[in-house]
Design an enzyme around this catalytic site. Sequence first.
Site, PDB file in Angstrom:
ATOM      1  N   SER A 122       1.138  -1.253   0.113  1.00  0.00           N
ATOM      2  CA  SER A 122      -0.124   0.177   0.141  1.00  0.00           C
ATOM      3  C   SER A 122       0.987   1.425  -0.150  1.00  0.00           C
ATOM      4  O   SER A 122       0.154   2.439  -0.129  1.00  0.00           O
ATOM      5  CB  SER A 122      -1.055   0.017   1.217  1.00  0.00           C
ATOM      6  OG  SER A 122      -1.670  -1.351   1.329  1.00  0.00           O
ATOM      7  N   HIS A 143      -1.610  -2.959  -6.536  1.00  0.00           N
ATOM      8  CA  HIS A 143      -1.889  -2.606  -5.824  1.00  0.00           C
ATOM      9  C   HIS A 143      -3.281  -2.745  -5.667  1.00  0.00           C
ATOM     10  O   HIS A 143      -4.325  -2.096  -6.450  1.00  0.00           O
ATOM     11  CB  HIS A 143      -1.995  -0.835  -5.523  1.00  0.00           C
ATOM     12  CG  HIS A 143      -2.297  -0.878  -4.071  1.00  0.00           C
ATOM     13  ND1 HIS A 143      -2.197   0.471  -3.673  1.00  0.00           N
ATOM     14  CD2 HIS A 143      -2.814  -1.131  -3.155  1.00  0.00           C
ATOM     15  CE1 HIS A 143      -3.233   0.921  -2.484  1.00  0.00           C
ATOM     16  NE2 HIS A 143      -3.019   0.060  -2.413  1.00  0.00           N
ATOM     17  N   GLU A 155      -3.749  -0.191  -8.943  1.00  0.00           N
ATOM     18  CA  GLU A 155      -3.624   1.015  -9.340  1.00  0.00           C
ATOM     19  C   GLU A 155      -1.951   0.135  -9.462  1.00  0.00           C
ATOM     20  O   GLU A 155      -1.272  -0.524  -8.875  1.00  0.00           O
ATOM     21  CB  GLU A 155      -2.942   1.608  -8.030  1.00  0.00           C
ATOM     22  CG  GLU A 155      -2.783   3.041  -8.171  1.00  0.00           C
ATOM     23  CD  GLU A 155      -2.468   3.540  -6.383  1.00  0.00           C
ATOM     24  OE1 GLU A 155      -2.775   3.138  -5.631  1.00  0.00           O
ATOM     25  OE2 GLU A 155      -2.117   5.316  -6.706  1.00  0.00           O
ATOM     26  N   ASN A 193      -3.059   6.712  -2.011  1.00  0.00           N
ATOM     27  CA  ASN A 193      -3.802   6.505  -0.225  1.00  0.00           C
ATOM     28  C   ASN A 193      -2.857   8.423  -0.529  1.00  0.00           C
ATOM     29  O   ASN A 193      -3.042   9.103   0.509  1.00  0.00           O
ATOM     30  CB  ASN A 193      -2.296   5.700   0.113  1.00  0.00           C
ATOM     31  CG  ASN A 193      -3.332   4.397   0.190  1.00  0.00           C
ATOM     32  OD1 ASN A 193      -4.423   4.622   0.724  1.00  0.00           O
ATOM     33  ND2 ASN A 193      -2.296   3.140   0.148  1.00  0.00           N
TER      34      ASN A 193
HETATM   35  P1  NAD Z   1      -2.449  -9.487   6.380  1.00  0.00           P
HETATM   36  O1  NAD Z   1      -2.033  -8.982   7.694  1.00  0.00           O
HETATM   37  O2  NAD Z   1      -3.628  -9.914   6.837  1.00  0.00           O
HETATM   38  O3  NAD Z   1      -1.483 -10.788   5.896  1.00  0.00           O
HETATM   39  C1  NAD Z   1      -0.371 -10.632   5.805  1.00  0.00           C
HETATM   40  C2  NAD Z   1       0.192 -12.381   5.359  1.00  0.00           C
HETATM   41  O4  NAD Z   1       1.687 -12.565   5.638  1.00  0.00           O
HETATM   42  C3  NAD Z   1      -0.036 -13.178   6.702  1.00  0.00           C
HETATM   43  O5  NAD Z   1      -0.806 -14.208   6.465  1.00  0.00           O
HETATM   44  C4  NAD Z   1       1.826 -13.904   7.106  1.00  0.00           C
HETATM   45  O6  NAD Z   1       1.755 -15.026   7.604  1.00  0.00           O
HETATM   46  C5  NAD Z   1       1.998 -13.574   5.591  1.00  0.00           C
HETATM   47  N1  NAD Z   1       3.360 -13.524   5.727  1.00  0.00           N
HETATM   48  C6  NAD Z   1       4.223 -12.901   6.863  1.00  0.00           C
HETATM   49  N2  NAD Z   1       5.999 -13.161   6.401  1.00  0.00           N
HETATM   50  C7  NAD Z   1       5.781 -13.709   5.236  1.00  0.00           C
HETATM   51  C8  NAD Z   1       6.685 -14.208   4.670  1.00  0.00           C
HETATM   52  N3  NAD Z   1       7.912 -14.273   4.760  1.00  0.00           N
HETATM   53  N4  NAD Z   1       6.334 -15.394   3.041  1.00  0.00           N
HETATM   54  C9  NAD Z   1       5.318 -15.367   3.210  1.00  0.00           C
HETATM   55  N5  NAD Z   1       3.809 -14.772   3.460  1.00  0.00           N
HETATM   56  C10 NAD Z   1       4.392 -14.244   4.397  1.00  0.00           C
HETATM   57  O7  NAD Z   1      -1.920  -8.623   5.227  1.00  0.00           O
HETATM   58  P2  NAD Z   1      -3.040  -8.129   4.200  1.00  0.00           P
HETATM   59  O8  NAD Z   1      -3.876  -6.723   5.023  1.00  0.00           O
HETATM   60  O9  NAD Z   1      -3.520  -8.816   3.193  1.00  0.00           O
HETATM   61  O10 NAD Z   1      -1.726  -6.700   3.555  1.00  0.00           O
HETATM   62  C11 NAD Z   1      -0.882  -7.587   3.014  1.00  0.00           C
HETATM   63  C12 NAD Z   1      -0.264  -6.593   1.463  1.00  0.00           C
HETATM   64  O11 NAD Z   1      -1.526  -5.965   1.406  1.00  0.00           O
HETATM   65  C13 NAD Z   1       0.213  -5.416   2.552  1.00  0.00           C
HETATM   66  O12 NAD Z   1       1.502  -4.842   1.831  1.00  0.00           O
HETATM   67  C14 NAD Z   1      -0.966  -4.454   2.287  1.00  0.00           C
HETATM   68  O13 NAD Z   1      -0.142  -3.266   2.803  1.00  0.00           O
HETATM   69  C15 NAD Z   1      -1.300  -4.569   1.252  1.00  0.00           C
HETATM   70  N6  NAD Z   1      -2.942  -4.420   0.880  1.00  0.00           N
HETATM   71  C16 NAD Z   1      -3.683  -3.799   1.675  1.00  0.00           C
HETATM   72  C17 NAD Z   1      -5.314  -3.330   1.724  1.00  0.00           C
HETATM   73  C18 NAD Z   1      -5.878  -4.113   3.218  1.00  0.00           C
HETATM   74  O14 NAD Z   1      -6.944  -3.088   3.027  1.00  0.00           O
HETATM   75  N7  NAD Z   1      -5.621  -5.227   3.799  1.00  0.00           N
HETATM   76  C19 NAD Z   1      -5.260  -2.822   1.139  1.00  0.00           C
HETATM   77  C20 NAD Z   1      -4.574  -3.076   0.050  1.00  0.00           C
HETATM   78  C21 NAD Z   1      -3.382  -3.217   0.070  1.00  0.00           C
END
Ligand code: NAD
Length: 287
Positions: A122, A143, A155, A193
């Site tokens: 993000s 994104h 994005e 963002n």
């Molecule tokens: P989340 O915490 O729900 O999931 C993250 C996952 O990554 C977890 O299951 C964790 O076990 C795993 N993980 C951690 N280290 C790891 C590794 N070394 N190898 C493999 N897996 C690993 O997080 P999320 O909300 O899904 O966010 C993930 C990404 O998406 C982030 O970069 C976030 O900025 C981006 N994002 C999130 C949103 C949102 O609304 N949640 C929206 C757009 C983008």
Amino acid sequence: MIDSFKEVAVIGAGTMGNGIAHVFAQTGYHVNLIDISQDALDKALATIAKNMDRQIKKGGLTEEKKAEALARLNPMTDLAAGVSDRKLVVEAATENVDLKLKIFEQIDAAAPADAILASNTSSISITKIAAVTNRPEKVIGMHFMNPVPIMKLVEVILGYDTTDEVRDAVLEISKDLGKVPVPANDYPGFVANRILMPMINEAIYTHYEGVAGVEEIDTIMKLGMAHPMGPLTLADFIGLDVCLAILNVLYEGFGNPKYAPCPLLVNMVTAGHLGRKTGKGFYDYSK
Ligand code: NAD
């Protein structure tokens, strides 16, 4: 499905990773879904199946298509093995710079030399992520928005060295997934963002300074601007820790005080009131 990118890997099976794996599998791609946590993988598969059932109820999917899509999903914990024959890797692991840089070094070492490496970050600089690989021209941001199966936007973030070929391939793949991709250059907050977070921060300041209550601010923005939800409801939905982290990226990235996070937001995050996910933020979700 685009044949040359038939085999993909998604790294991270959390909120975003399971949604991204869902849309790829449903579109016909074979997906290695990789997470360090077996529990996260189990939960992701259950979530995908549940979300597909919802699509079936609404008439957007059949039981047969669901079974085919689920059969194209391969959950695994071994990152190197999971990316070794993939043409596209989409990383959606935890939003942490050091972690992402480490993951991209690992992907770069294990994936085919011609593979495109995308991040769903993000707020972290795509150029910074690309710089730890030996193929910065093939690193790009994809994104997706939450919830991924529903939200249309991708994005597409172009790092300093991302080539036009890689951009075009990712635009084409995103369209193939039924999304509307929009390219943007790699500067703090990208587009979404950079515009959204100052609005949320200003809504928090408006409350902090006593101009109006939480519900009043949300109602004014919802009815006055035709937003589907007010900014404080949206902040709770995104997670207040995530909002704070993105504001800090904008603040540090531009060195401009206009992005300084409101002290109330900092306090709420310090106290562990992160919004929906903890049951309390600007609203109470405990009931
Ligand atoms: P989340 O915490 O729900 O999931 C993250 C996952 O990554 C977890 O299951 C964790 O076990 C795993 N993980 C951690 N280290 C790891 C590794 N070394 N190898 C493999 N897996 C690993 O997080 P999320 O909300 O899904 O966010 C993930 C990404 O998406 C982030 O970069 C976030 O900025 C981006 N994002 C999130 C949103 C949102 O609304 N949640 C929206 C757009 C983008």
